[in-house]
Scaffold this active site. Sequence first.
Site, mmCIF file in Angstrom:
data_model
loop_
_atom_site.group_PDB
_atom_site.id
_atom_site.type_symbol
_atom_site.label_atom_id
_atom_site.label_comp_id
_atom_site.label_asym_id
_atom_site.label_seq_id
_atom_site.Cartn_x
_atom_site.Cartn_y
_atom_site.Cartn_z
ATOM 1 N N ASN A 21 0.839 -1.213 0.000
ATOM 2 C CA ASN A 21 0.000 0.000 0.000
ATOM 3 C C ASN A 21 0.867 1.254 0.000
ATOM 4 O O ASN A 21 0.551 2.239 -0.671
ATOM 5 C CB ASN A 21 -0.946 -0.008 1.198
ATOM 6 C CG ASN A 21 -2.203 -0.823 0.932
ATOM 7 O OD1 ASN A 21 -3.063 -0.413 0.164
ATOM 8 N ND2 ASN A 21 -2.286 -2.000 1.533
ATOM 9 N N ARG A 72 3.277 -0.326 26.236
ATOM 10 C CA ARG A 72 2.661 0.237 25.038
ATOM 11 C C ARG A 72 2.703 1.767 25.049
ATOM 12 O O ARG A 72 2.967 2.404 24.033
ATOM 13 C CB ARG A 72 1.213 -0.249 24.964
ATOM 14 C CG ARG A 72 0.651 -0.315 23.596
ATOM 15 C CD ARG A 72 -0.760 -0.879 23.627
ATOM 16 N NE ARG A 72 -0.804 -2.327 23.660
ATOM 17 C CZ ARG A 72 -0.590 -3.119 22.612
ATOM 18 N NH1 ARG A 72 -0.295 -2.596 21.439
ATOM 19 N NH2 ARG A 72 -0.675 -4.423 22.725
ATOM 20 N N MET A 97 0.775 -2.794 12.228
ATOM 21 C CA MET A 97 0.106 -3.850 12.996
ATOM 22 C C MET A 97 0.282 -3.686 14.499
ATOM 23 O O MET A 97 0.659 -4.623 15.205
ATOM 24 C CB MET A 97 0.634 -5.223 12.546
ATOM 25 C CG MET A 97 0.552 -5.463 11.051
ATOM 26 S SD MET A 97 -1.116 -5.302 10.389
ATOM 27 C CE MET A 97 -1.778 -6.892 10.862
ATOM 28 N N ILE A 99 -1.683 -2.128 18.092
ATOM 29 C CA ILE A 99 -2.839 -1.491 18.731
ATOM 30 C C ILE A 99 -2.328 -0.183 19.331
ATOM 31 O O ILE A 99 -1.266 -0.157 19.964
ATOM 32 C CB ILE A 99 -3.382 -2.384 19.870
ATOM 33 C CG1 ILE A 99 -3.756 -3.767 19.337
ATOM 34 C CG2 ILE A 99 -4.537 -1.710 20.603
ATOM 35 C CD1 ILE A 99 -5.108 -3.884 18.733
ATOM 36 N N HIS A 116 -8.155 -1.240 6.077
ATOM 37 C CA HIS A 116 -8.421 -2.570 6.652
ATOM 38 C C HIS A 116 -9.064 -3.442 5.577
ATOM 39 O O HIS A 116 -9.964 -2.984 4.867
ATOM 40 C CB HIS A 116 -9.352 -2.437 7.862
ATOM 41 C CG HIS A 116 -9.656 -3.750 8.495
ATOM 42 N ND1 HIS A 116 -8.756 -4.389 9.328
ATOM 43 C CD2 HIS A 116 -10.725 -4.578 8.375
ATOM 44 C CE1 HIS A 116 -9.275 -5.549 9.712
ATOM 45 N NE2 HIS A 116 -10.466 -5.686 9.155
ATOM 46 N N GLU A 150 -11.363 2.884 19.032
ATOM 47 C CA GLU A 150 -11.813 1.512 18.805
ATOM 48 C C GLU A 150 -11.055 0.947 17.596
ATOM 49 O O GLU A 150 -11.155 1.494 16.487
ATOM 50 C CB GLU A 150 -13.316 1.533 18.519
ATOM 51 C CG GLU A 150 -13.966 0.176 18.555
ATOM 52 C CD GLU A 150 -15.402 0.258 18.024
ATOM 53 O OE1 GLU A 150 -15.899 -0.763 17.574
ATOM 54 O OE2 GLU A 150 -15.992 1.366 18.060
ATOM 55 N N ASP A 152 -10.008 -0.543 14.351
ATOM 56 C CA ASP A 152 -10.750 -0.756 13.101
ATOM 57 C C ASP A 152 -12.196 -0.268 13.200
ATOM 58 O O ASP A 152 -13.058 -0.697 12.418
ATOM 59 C CB ASP A 152 -10.741 -2.248 12.681
ATOM 60 C CG ASP A 152 -9.331 -2.761 12.415
ATOM 61 O OD1 ASP A 152 -8.482 -1.981 11.964
ATOM 62 O OD2 ASP A 152 -9.089 -3.954 12.680
HETATM 63 C C1 GRF Z 1 -3.256 -4.793 3.926
HETATM 64 O O1 GRF Z 1 -4.115 -5.839 3.584
HETATM 65 C C2 GRF Z 1 -3.951 -3.798 4.814
HETATM 66 O O2 GRF Z 1 -5.305 -3.673 4.549
HETATM 67 C C3 GRF Z 1 -3.769 -4.411 6.173
HETATM 68 O O3 GRF Z 1 -2.469 -4.957 6.154
HETATM 69 C C4 GRF Z 1 -2.113 -5.272 4.806
HETATM 70 C C5 GRF Z 1 -0.844 -4.528 4.531
HETATM 71 O O4 GRF Z 1 -0.301 -4.875 3.289
HETATM 72 N N1 GRF Z 1 -3.987 -3.428 7.220
HETATM 73 P P1 GRF Z 1 0.944 -4.052 2.719
HETATM 74 O O5 GRF Z 1 2.019 -4.066 3.810
HETATM 75 O O6 GRF Z 1 0.485 -2.673 2.411
HETATM 76 O O7 GRF Z 1 1.402 -4.815 1.508
#
Ligand code: GRF
Length: 226
Positions: A21, A72, A97, A99, A116, A150, A152
């Site tokens: 992404n 955290r 990834m 929280i 997401h 919250e 997501d």
């Molecule tokens: C994607 O599916 C995104 O929606 C999720 O984690 C994945 C990340 O993929 N939160 P990348 O690292 O962008 O390839």
Amino acid sequence: MTRAVDNLLSIVVLISGRGSNLQSIIDAVATGELPVEIRAVISNKPDALGLQHAVQAGIATQVVDHRQYPERAAFDAALQSAIDEYRPQLVVLAGFMRILTPAFVHHYRGRMINIHPSLLPEFPGLNTHQRVLDAGRQETGATIHFVTEETDGGPAILQAGVAVLPGDDADSLAARVLEQEHRMYPVVIRWYAEGRVRLDPDGRVRFDGAPLKRPRQLDSEAGAPC
Ligand code: GRF
């Protein structure tokens, strides 16, 4: 409706892994489609592949390794200072990834978005695609939303639907959802840069000056001037 953007929108992108992404955002900036300056890419994992995409594009990178912080809150405080050194107008979570603590989220309220791989509010959390298959769903997709406390659960801005096909497994489904994801961030970040999308104080998304009753749909954006 395309509006002129006088200044580039400054962003910082947070990642934890592959960074596809992130690459879609880098590509959209490179083609001139996005009036954005990516000031830095920050990862909580030193070995995140996406850091290499940033380096190749000449973007500053930084690692704030969560394993170095006992709590955290201490990690989030370090992450916040790292981000704020770049003074971004928008923080983009692209496969980040972790929280996040309420204090961190509050600091970036209305200035932080996440992607997401499901049609939120359905299937928040991890292992999304397998859970969609186990539930026998015929449609899934992806959502970009403002980040709130919250996980997501923040108000959705844009969604893209993807059909679940006979014979799909979690990998094949993830791959088709990812194709849509890669189209989505350039659209939403551009809206933000143009001032078309905002988070209202009442927690609702405002789009083109009006409260958004339901998330925009990517396919109805396709071909439409934006
Ligand atoms: C994607 O599916 C995104 O929606 C999720 O984690 C994945 C990340 O993929 N939160 P990348 O690292 O962008 O390839």
